[in-house]
Design a protein around this motif. Sequence first.
Motif, PDB file in Angstrom:
ATOM      1  N   PHE A   1      36.791  37.414  41.362  1.00 42.26           N
ATOM      2  CA  PHE A   1      36.590  38.916  41.240  1.00 42.26           C
ATOM      3  C   PHE A   1      34.902  39.519  41.179  1.00 42.26           C
ATOM      4  O   PHE A   1      34.698  38.897  39.916  1.00 42.26           O
ATOM      5  CB  PHE A   1      37.607  39.864  40.893  1.00 42.26           C
ATOM      6  CG  PHE A   1      38.812  39.588  41.436  1.00 42.26           C
ATOM      7  CD1 PHE A   1      39.158  39.863  42.878  1.00 42.26           C
ATOM      8  CD2 PHE A   1      39.925  39.549  40.651  1.00 42.26           C
ATOM      9  CE1 PHE A   1      40.364  39.413  43.383  1.00 42.26           C
ATOM     10  CE2 PHE A   1      41.399  39.115  40.834  1.00 42.26           C
ATOM     11  CZ  PHE A   1      41.611  39.179  42.397  1.00 42.26           C
TER      12      PHE A   1
ATOM     13  N   SER B   1      41.562  31.255  48.538  1.00 39.52           N
ATOM     14  CA  SER B   1      40.200  31.728  49.036  1.00 39.52           C
ATOM     15  C   SER B   1      39.694  30.857  50.137  1.00 39.52           C
ATOM     16  O   SER B   1      39.222  31.223  50.815  1.00 39.52           O
ATOM     17  CB  SER B   1      39.180  32.028  47.877  1.00 39.52           C
ATOM     18  OG  SER B   1      39.710  33.005  47.003  1.00 39.52           O
TER      19      SER B   1
ATOM     20  N   GLU C   1      41.420  33.149  42.218  1.00 34.62           N
ATOM     21  CA  GLU C   1      40.522  34.129  42.732  1.00 34.62           C
ATOM     22  C   GLU C   1      39.274  34.363  41.854  1.00 34.62           C
ATOM     23  O   GLU C   1      39.273  33.967  40.587  1.00 34.62           O
ATOM     24  CB  GLU C   1      41.244  35.500  43.186  1.00 34.62           C
ATOM     25  CG  GLU C   1      42.490  35.250  44.185  1.00 34.62           C
ATOM     26  CD  GLU C   1      42.092  35.003  45.716  1.00 34.62           C
ATOM     27  OE1 GLU C   1      42.910  34.731  46.460  1.00 34.62           O
ATOM     28  OE2 GLU C   1      40.687  34.970  45.828  1.00 34.62           O
TER      29      GLU C   1
ATOM     30  N   GLN D   1      40.819  46.300  44.122  1.00 38.19           N
ATOM     31  CA  GLN D   1      41.483  46.393  45.538  1.00 38.19           C
ATOM     32  C   GLN D   1      41.478  44.702  46.063  1.00 38.19           C
ATOM     33  O   GLN D   1      40.524  44.238  45.969  1.00 38.19           O
ATOM     34  CB  GLN D   1      40.428  46.998  46.152  1.00 38.19           C
ATOM     35  CG  GLN D   1      40.368  48.641  45.897  1.00 38.19           C
ATOM     36  CD  GLN D   1      39.360  49.370  46.943  1.00 38.19           C
ATOM     37  OE1 GLN D   1      39.509  49.170  48.012  1.00 38.19           O
ATOM     38  NE2 GLN D   1      38.702  50.275  46.287  1.00 38.19           N
ATOM     39  N   TYR D   2      42.517  44.449  46.338  1.00 33.36           N
ATOM     40  CA  TYR D   2      42.772  43.241  46.931  1.00 33.36           C
ATOM     41  C   TYR D   2      43.919  43.044  48.128  1.00 33.36           C
ATOM     42  O   TYR D   2      45.140  43.595  47.878  1.00 33.36           O
ATOM     43  CB  TYR D   2      43.529  42.454  45.825  1.00 33.36           C
ATOM     44  CG  TYR D   2      43.737  40.849  45.974  1.00 33.36           C
ATOM     45  CD1 TYR D   2      45.079  40.505  45.949  1.00 33.36           C
ATOM     46  CD2 TYR D   2      42.666  40.076  46.032  1.00 33.36           C
ATOM     47  CE1 TYR D   2      45.252  38.987  46.028  1.00 33.36           C
ATOM     48  CE2 TYR D   2      42.963  38.577  46.207  1.00 33.36           C
ATOM     49  CZ  TYR D   2      44.319  38.230  46.240  1.00 33.36           C
ATOM     50  OH  TYR D   2      44.408  36.913  46.344  1.00 33.36           O
ATOM     51  N   ARG D   3      43.538  42.843  49.140  1.00 30.25           N
ATOM     52  CA  ARG D   3      44.316  42.520  50.416  1.00 30.25           C
ATOM     53  C   ARG D   3      45.110  43.635  50.574  1.00 30.25           C
ATOM     54  O   ARG D   3      46.433  43.859  50.728  1.00 30.25           O
ATOM     55  CB  ARG D   3      44.992  41.302  50.193  1.00 30.25           C
ATOM     56  CG  ARG D   3      44.628  40.000  50.195  1.00 30.25           C
ATOM     57  CD  ARG D   3      45.073  38.802  49.992  1.00 30.25           C
ATOM     58  NE  ARG D   3      44.569  37.360  49.827  1.00 30.25           N
ATOM     59  CZ  ARG D   3      45.013  36.374  49.813  1.00 30.25           C
ATOM     60  NH1 ARG D   3      46.126  36.080  49.987  1.00 30.25           N
ATOM     61  NH2 ARG D   3      43.922  35.297  49.855  1.00 30.25           N
TER      62      ARG D   3
ATOM     63  N   VAL E   1      46.271  34.833  39.912  1.00 31.56           N
ATOM     64  CA  VAL E   1      47.095  35.811  40.353  1.00 31.56           C
ATOM     65  C   VAL E   1      48.625  35.294  40.404  1.00 31.56           C
ATOM     66  O   VAL E   1      48.693  34.274  41.011  1.00 31.56           O
ATOM     67  CB  VAL E   1      46.410  36.138  41.880  1.00 31.56           C
ATOM     68  CG1 VAL E   1      47.529  37.163  42.603  1.00 31.56           C
ATOM     69  CG2 VAL E   1      45.257  36.532  41.702  1.00 31.56           C
TER      70      VAL E   1
ATOM     71  N   GLU F   1      37.456  39.093  51.071  1.00 36.85           N
ATOM     72  CA  GLU F   1      38.533  40.357  51.465  1.00 36.85           C
ATOM     73  C   GLU F   1      38.373  40.925  52.913  1.00 36.85           C
ATOM     74  O   GLU F   1      39.330  41.140  53.810  1.00 36.85           O
ATOM     75  CB  GLU F   1      38.288  41.405  50.690  1.00 36.85           C
ATOM     76  CG  GLU F   1      38.616  41.119  49.249  1.00 36.85           C
ATOM     77  CD  GLU F   1      39.941  40.696  48.885  1.00 36.85           C
ATOM     78  OE1 GLU F   1      40.877  41.230  49.547  1.00 36.85           O
ATOM     79  OE2 GLU F   1      40.501  39.703  48.303  1.00 36.85           O
TER      80      GLU F   1
ATOM     81  N   ARG G   1      33.786  45.090  41.525  1.00 42.06           N
ATOM     82  CA  ARG G   1      34.728  45.555  42.204  1.00 42.06           C
ATOM     83  C   ARG G   1      35.883  45.911  41.251  1.00 42.06           C
ATOM     84  O   ARG G   1      36.946  46.750  41.725  1.00 42.06           O
ATOM     85  CB  ARG G   1      35.207  44.376  43.002  1.00 42.06           C
ATOM     86  CG  ARG G   1      34.140  43.901  44.088  1.00 42.06           C
ATOM     87  CD  ARG G   1      34.378  44.814  45.188  1.00 42.06           C
ATOM     88  NE  ARG G   1      35.784  44.935  45.988  1.00 42.06           N
ATOM     89  CZ  ARG G   1      36.211  43.704  46.654  1.00 42.06           C
ATOM     90  NH1 ARG G   1      35.199  42.697  47.151  1.00 42.06           N
ATOM     91  NH2 ARG G   1      37.377  43.689  47.169  1.00 42.06           N
TER      92      ARG G   1
END
Length: 768
Positions: free
Chosen positions: A651, A403, A649, A666-668, A696, A381, A655
């Motif tokens: 995580f 990623s 992805e 929270q992602y990009r 995603v 991130e 997070r």
Amino acid sequence: MDELGDIIQEFLVESHENLDQLDRDLVALEQDPGSREMLSSIFRTIHTIKGTSGFLAFHRLETLTHAGESLLSRLRDGAQNLNPQSADALLAMVDTVRRLLSSIEENGNEGDVDVDPVIAQVAACIEDPAAPRPGPAKAAEAPAAPAAGSAPAPAPAADEPAGAGTATPAAGAAEAVAAAAPAEPATSVAKVLAKAAPAEPAHPEETSVHAKRSIADSSIRVDVDLLDSLMRLVGELVLTRNQIVRGVNEISDPALARTAQRLNLITSELQESVMKTRMQPIEHIWSKLPRVVRDLSGSLGKQVKLAMEGKETELDRSLLEAVKDPLTHLVRNAVDHGVETPEERVANGKPAQGTLTLRAYHEGGHVIVEITDDGAGIDVERVAQTALERGVVSRDQLARMDSREVIALVFQPGFSTAKKVTNVSGRGVGMDVVKTNIEQIGGTVDVDSTLGSGTTWRLTIPLTLAIIQALTVECGDERYAIQQVGVDELVFVDGQSGQTIEHVSGAPVYRLRGKLLPLVRLDETLGLPVRNSDRDVYIAVLQADGRRFGLVVDRVLNTEEIVVKPLSGRMKDVGVYAGSTIVGDGKVALILDIAALARRAHLAAEAVERAQIDLPGTRAQDSRIERLLIAGIGERRVAIPLDMVTRLEEFPVERIERVGSREVVQYRDHILPVVRLASLLGCYDVEEGETVPAVVYTERGRSVALVVQQIVDIVEDHIEARSDLDDDGLTGSAVIQQRVTELLDVRRAILAADPRFYTEMPETMVGA
């Protein structure tokens, strides 16, 4: 005079090699201070430099090494123990010796290098009250320091070079007194040491003169330019051999064929032998890294242990020089960015001391060098955010990247995630240079990282650049060579059997064993006349830069050893050539740069990914073929249509946060809604690790994350059996890879994560 010059040159070469060994041994000695074998080895090395410098009348060098020898003698004999101050003093002595040698090499003399401060530093360590001292009787035997101009030191033993007397503990104490006296010049310190040191029997490890002499007699030093010239001549011989073998095959003379076969055998053996003379173990460039890690970790307040595996792996010396700077930069980066401070590591449940591992091994005609740390890893991130802020990529480009591709952005020019600029990092100059330097020698750089666990940088380097195995192909009327190590397989597109090159979103592709292979047409890339037919052509399936793609050519000729010739600057600007060669019939062929072609193939691969559809007509041919992502949730297997997968992805669990009754991450620069398929499907007993994998899905600027327990596989399979028995969140089940697999109702899962996901969609899309 010339003979003396040769002696000094030989002394300089040997001394520099000895200093490299000293750096390694002193750092290793800190880890094992009581190692008598290591202390003896270091003592012998200093003893050798001191003796030869005395013979050549380099008095300051002799005095300095004599001071270090005195301290080493006390350490070896157990009169005192090694502590950080002693280690620093000995390393400072090594650095000063190196400066003296550089001055001798440049000016023919010792120049103005000041040795007194280092001698005083060594003397202070000898006088260290914390260190054990010899008994009073021995201390009493130490004579008083004579005045300047006193009688010369006694002559050395017959088997010892002038000025190479071994210092006793008493002599070490006398040297400490002499070095501490401000009015005493450096040269008189040597006299004090020599006079104070009575003759004592040499240790067994110091008397192996005959063994050393036999080793020296068994090898000679050869100028590198001579080896390079010899390698060029062997290269020309290989080219001539190729031409003779081809000519003999056309004549069909049995006697001449036997002679050519003999020539072929001898040339191959000669080539192998000459190449071995240029091969050196990678330990040659690793030797300086323990000191780099020690000094850098100390300045940063970190504790880092360096481990080396496969240091005997050999590389062409020209490649060793090319790899040295990139490797050093990666090691410094790992200590600076990768390994955390002891406090951070302990807080995260790790040992206070980090580990940095260098690993080298042979694989597929290449040498693989890995630099692995057990540090914090790369925050994907943070890399993505930095890339956006610096304009390296656009938000749309970032949305299509996984990623691994995001992490690869660290190789972009000017990219840096350092919070502040230091003398180690933060200026954005480094990783792009590492990548460029490695690619210039035909290698590649990859990086794998897990947040919180560590990072591995992987260098893939060819064994040699001089003579390589190559596949010769033809496109139009021109011939080209491709490095054999980059070729996976060859495919002939047979028009009579109905095979053909197809297109997706305008990009050429070939369906190879059910998977779409992006293609690069060599004629289009090089601006040659383009043939109209997509049938009866050859596809060389290549692997480079982490990508697999096909190169379309007209003909495949043969494989042979080729000699790589450098290109002129004008040809390099074209960007798809790595060199040139002369093939068996005497014609010139250009060597294709596979990495450059791979970057062009990536454009075709992106077009295929964006299309997210199968080629026209494939569903009509077999409606039961489906492309699915298989995920594991507890003991259950769930299939997700691959066209509903935008990215995969992972995580960190911490997070994932809660907003009301829903989970988000929270992602990009976005708050991404999260649904756990385990909860949706009623699997509440699934245990979690530190991270959770997620699928995603993005559509029209909105995204959701479907959390699973593990990603099992991506399959393209025939659905042999299907059931319409469904449940909440499922559309049914099917037999996939001989196992009953549940079919996920993706729309239901998306709405569970974000009930408004389709609110702004057109009516036609809502009903899809």
